[in-house]
Write a protein that holds these residues in place. Structure first.
Motif, PDB file in Angstrom:
ATOM      1  N   ALA A 221       0.668  -1.289   0.247  1.00 13.71           N
ATOM      2  CA  ALA A 221       0.312  -0.023  -0.419  1.00 13.71           C
ATOM      3  C   ALA A 221       0.656   1.635   0.161  1.00 13.71           C
ATOM      4  N   PHE A 406       5.616 -12.714  -1.071  1.00 11.96           N
ATOM      5  CA  PHE A 406       4.196 -13.001  -1.436  1.00 11.96           C
ATOM      6  C   PHE A 406       4.138 -14.394  -2.227  1.00 11.96           C
ATOM      7  N   LEU A 410       2.416 -18.309  -0.907  1.00 10.60           N
ATOM      8  CA  LEU A 410       1.733 -18.969  -1.220  1.00 10.60           C
ATOM      9  C   LEU A 410       1.483 -19.637  -1.933  1.00 10.60           C
TER      10      LEU A 410
ATOM     11  N   VAL B  73      -3.379   2.201   3.616  1.00  7.86           N
ATOM     12  CA  VAL B  73      -3.852   0.940   3.569  1.00  7.86           C
ATOM     13  C   VAL B  73      -5.146   0.884   3.666  1.00  7.86           C
ATOM     14  N   THR B  74      -5.400   1.547   1.911  1.00  6.50           N
ATOM     15  CA  THR B  74      -7.494   1.635   1.880  1.00  6.50           C
ATOM     16  C   THR B  74      -7.854   0.654   0.824  1.00  6.50           C
ATOM     17  N   PRO B  77      -6.072  -0.985  -2.839  1.00  4.74           N
ATOM     18  CA  PRO B  77      -3.853  -1.678  -2.664  1.00  4.74           C
ATOM     19  C   PRO B  77      -4.280  -2.844  -2.357  1.00  4.74           C
ATOM     20  N   VAL B  78      -5.983  -2.970  -1.165  1.00  2.96           N
ATOM     21  CA  VAL B  78      -5.850  -4.102  -0.619  1.00  2.96           C
ATOM     22  C   VAL B  78      -6.227  -5.092  -1.606  1.00  2.96           C
ATOM     23  N   ILE B  80      -6.604  -5.410  -4.886  1.00  2.00           N
ATOM     24  CA  ILE B  80      -5.337  -5.785  -5.905  1.00  2.00           C
ATOM     25  C   ILE B  80      -4.296  -6.326  -5.319  1.00  2.00           C
ATOM     26  N   PHE B  81      -3.837  -5.952  -4.003  1.00  2.00           N
ATOM     27  CA  PHE B  81      -2.606  -6.691  -3.922  1.00  2.00           C
ATOM     28  C   PHE B  81      -3.407  -8.483  -3.708  1.00  2.00           C
ATOM     29  N   LEU B  82      -4.448  -7.989  -3.172  1.00  2.00           N
ATOM     30  CA  LEU B  82      -4.948  -9.761  -2.846  1.00  2.00           C
ATOM     31  C   LEU B  82      -5.535 -10.207  -4.338  1.00  2.00           C
ATOM     32  N   GLY B  85      -2.850 -12.130  -6.172  1.00  2.00           N
ATOM     33  CA  GLY B  85      -2.525 -13.271  -5.711  1.00  2.00           C
ATOM     34  C   GLY B  85      -2.914 -14.602  -6.284  1.00  2.00           C
ATOM     35  N   VAL B  86      -4.261 -13.691  -6.029  1.00  2.00           N
ATOM     36  CA  VAL B  86      -5.375 -15.344  -6.851  1.00  2.00           C
ATOM     37  C   VAL B  86      -5.103 -14.993  -8.371  1.00  2.00           C
ATOM     38  N   TYR B  88      -2.250 -14.823  -9.595  1.00  2.00           N
ATOM     39  CA  TYR B  88      -0.952 -15.715  -9.765  1.00  2.00           C
ATOM     40  C   TYR B  88      -1.559 -17.738  -9.567  1.00  2.00           C
ATOM     41  N   PHE B  89      -2.275 -17.509  -9.206  1.00  2.00           N
ATOM     42  CA  PHE B  89      -2.352 -19.253  -8.643  1.00  2.00           C
ATOM     43  C   PHE B  89      -3.040 -19.244  -9.930  1.00  2.00           C
ATOM     44  N   TYR B 104       3.982 -12.971 -13.036  1.00  2.03           N
ATOM     45  CA  TYR B 104       3.698 -12.200 -12.119  1.00  2.03           C
ATOM     46  C   TYR B 104       4.691 -11.376 -11.572  1.00  2.03           C
ATOM     47  N   MET B 108       4.365  -7.654 -11.460  1.00  2.00           N
ATOM     48  CA  MET B 108       3.780  -6.429  -9.507  1.00  2.00           C
ATOM     49  C   MET B 108       5.531  -5.558 -10.120  1.00  2.00           C
TER      50      MET B 108
END
Lengths: 506, 146
Positions: A221, A406, A410, B73-74, B77-78, B80-82, B85-86, B88-89, B104, B108
């Motif tokens: 962030a 990260f 994962l 931390v809004t 960005p939270v 987008i970050f998560l 990860g999804v 990537y998998f 990835y 990033m």
């Protein structure tokens, strides 16, 4: 004696030594990098524990823990940015010493004090945990439940911030821990029709999510904010060493002796605080710093680069390393986040922390004790040789670090069971973790609640009044003459009476 | 009183009280196996009572300010970050470990580099180093199955 010799032979096997070295290297590295911590590294490596032999995995995790305690001081002294929360107190005099032209003396003092405090604490653990475990063996379910409640209350009180948030945080952990089959009668609870939750929320992804992800999210962030604001990274000030003379910055045994009093104050305080559930290494570092200043002959020098001001907090935070395992080994109660993670690692290796642990796994526990001691000397060797490299490592930019960590988090979590559910748990736990941290809920308390759940729930149900049995409150327990449960219950209530909050650092 | 209720912590306190109340009702009226002793509902029941009490205290307490380090931390960005990860998998299943990690990491690093410095070449070396570490760790040591 024969067992001890076998344990020493085991502990000094090449494989265990190499894993311990790897652990120390990783620990110092993550400790030196602001934003990463030993807890995070242990959480990230938990999935790999399955794949490694017990002795080696214990060596690696202990190495990480010990290394990270010292590692935090490297960036604290070199750049005035504590690598870990525990090293925040070191910035005060460590960075001032560096600016005064003594970075080497400050770093070496931090290293030697860390090792001294750590060895002291390890010896206390070794000589205290076995007798304490034999006392704990006399406890019945009611005494144990009272102890769980007491330590959870203590964690809620000693953790920073409001008690109400500490308690709420603990109940969130307890609730998450209640999901799955009831440990005593095997009845399902809060499974919402998902069969994979029969054995509860998987511990490893939950810990990775709550421990590691919030820190990564914060770093991400911050980087994101820079992008939005179109800010450029600030140039690193490398001019701090101008006019630096190495001849005036040599470390000597005389300097070590001059800081020994402060070191021993830190070692004593750190060991005591480390053994208290919930108090933590940063509290130990601040109290050690304050106490060393109080008894110093030149307290006016503190804050101006005084080496005693480096030695005391470093010995204090490192001395919590061994002591934090005392409640875990003796009573099965993880007193700190690291102990909770370590407890999870032991459980994954088939070793259940608690009073019977030492009797049932004598060889592996003796091996662990030997590793605890020699890991300090590995830490010393790595520290002495690699301090300049570590200082450079602490400059790695977040934009490279966050995606890499990260991805490893994962993949590591997924690898532990090859289950996509675990990946979802990491992400959801990460959201929970960041929400808690942003709103000043101490995640440490919820983690402790989570760890307490299986043991305390079973014990509560075993010790509580039932239709067949009457109310049994341990007064007539065979081996515990004084009503320990009453005393602990009384103390638990007393903890809420005007609790003083004198500590305000993160 | 109005001022209190509008603060963040007071609202969280109300949510906790509601959760504690609903959870408690569920333990009283829900289907829990009784069995020997107090039954499976007893432990969560106590947990929900304490949750409700702590939430109740929070309603009337002074609200904490959000610390400065958490201001960036809004939700955006939270999320987008998560989401990365999804993604990537999902890529992992389609392109394999090396391919997915390569895409990835480059994605990033480019995402986190401010515009004037956005340069494909500058991210190649860190990508290569991290890719080798992940490849060795998860292909040879952990032997990841995906």
């Amino acid at each position: 004696m024969e067992l001890l010799i076998t344990a020493i032979t085991n502990a000094f096997s090449i494989e265990i030594i190499l894993y311990t070295c790897l652990g120390v290297f990783l620990g110092v590295t993550v400790g030196a990098i602001p934003g990463l911590s030993g807890d995070m590294a242990i959480a990230l490596l938990l999935p790999l524990v399955y794949k490694i032999a017990p002795g080696s995995s214990i060596g690696m995790l202990l190495g990480i823990y010990k290394g990270s305690m010292f590692g935090g001081s490297i960036s604290a002294i070199s750049f005035g940015v504590p690598g870990t929360a525990a090293a925040a107190a070191t910035v005060e005099d460590g960075y001032a010493a560096k600016l005064a032209g003594h970075p080497n003396q400050a770093l070496m003092t931090a290293l030697y004090s860390s090792i001294t405090g750590d060895v002291f604490s390890d010896l206390v653990l070794i000589f205290l945990s076995i007798p304490m475990a034999s006392v704990a063996l006399q406890f019945g379910p009611v005494e144990f439940f009272s102890l769980y409640v007491f330590s959870l209350m203590l964690i809620s009180i000693l953790t920073l911030g409001k008690i109400s948030k500490g308690l709420a945080s603990a109940t969130i952990g307890l609730f998450i821990g209640a999901i799955g089959m009831d440990p005593l009668i095997g009845a399902p609870r809060y499974m919402f029709g998902i069969n994979q939750l029969r054995s509860g929320i998987p511990m490893v992804p939950l810990l990775v999510g709550v421990f590691a992800l919030p820190e990564l999210i914060i770093q991400f962030a911050k980087e994101w904010e820079k992008i939005i604001a179109r800010k450029m990274d600030e140039a690193v000030n490398r001019a701090a060493f101008l006019g630096y003379e190495t001849s005036k910055d040599k470390m000597s045994f005389r300097i070590y002796l001059s800081t020994l009093k402060a070191t021993m104050i830190g070692a004593g305080i750190g060991t005591f605080i480390g053994a208290l559930p919930g108090a933590g290494s940063s509290l130990a570092a601040y109290i050690s710093y304050g106490m060393a200043k109080k008894v110093s002959k030149q307290p006016e020098n503190f804050g101006k680069g005084c080496l005693e001001g480096v030695a005391a907090p470093e010995a204090g935070n490192s001395a919590t390393c061994g002591a934090t395992f005392i409640p875990l080994f003796a009573f099965g109660i993880p007193g700190s986040a690291t102990a909770a993670l370590f407890g999870a690692a032991l459980i994954m290796q088939g070793i259940n922390p608690g009073p019977t642990m030492i009797a049932e796994n004598t060889l592996i526990i003796y091996t662990l004790f030997v590793i605890l001691i020699y890991a300090n000397f590995i830490n010393l060797g790595f520290g002495r040789a690699l301090i300049p490299l570590y200082a450079k490592l602490s400059m790695i930019k977040s934009k490279f670090l966050v995606p890499a960590v990260f991805a490893i988090a994962l993949l590591g979590t997924y690898a532990s069971r090859n289950s996509m559910i675990d990946v979802w748990v990491v992400l959801i736990a990460g959201v929970l973790g960041i929400l808690m941290r942003k709103n000043s809920f101490p995640p440490r308390t919820s983690r402790s609640g989570l760890h307490y759940r299986p043991g305390s729930g079973k014990i509560l149900e075993a010790s509580s009044p039932s239709r067949e049995r009457g109310l049994d409150l341990s007064v007539k327990k065979p081996n515990c003459d004084p009503p320990i449960s009453f005393l602990l219950g009384f103390y638990s209530v007393c903890l809420f009476y005007k609790p003083e909050k004198t500590y305000s650092h993160g | 009183m109005n001022k209190l209720i509008l603060k963040r912590d007071n609202i969280i306190g109300m949510i906790l009280v509601a959760m504690g109340f609903i959870g408690f009702l569920n333990t009283v009226m829900g289907e829990f196996s009784g069995g020997e002793g107090v039954g499976a509902h007893f432990f969560p029941q106590i947990t929900f009572i304490i949750m409700g009490i702590s939430g109740g205290i929070m309603i009337f307490e002074k609200s904490d300010e959000v610390k400065k380090e958490f201001l960036p931390v809004t939700p955006l960005p939270v999320s987008i970050f998560l989401l990365t990860g999804v993604l990537y998998f999902f890529m992992l299943r389609r392109f394999g470990l090396t391919g997915a990690t390569l895409i990835y990491l480059i994605g990033m690093f480019m995402l986190l580099t401010p515009k004037p410095l956005k340069n494909f070449k500058s991210v190649l070396i860190p990508t290569a180093i991290i890719l080798v570490i992940i490849h060795v760790l998860f292909n040879y040591i952990v032997e990841l199955v995906y």
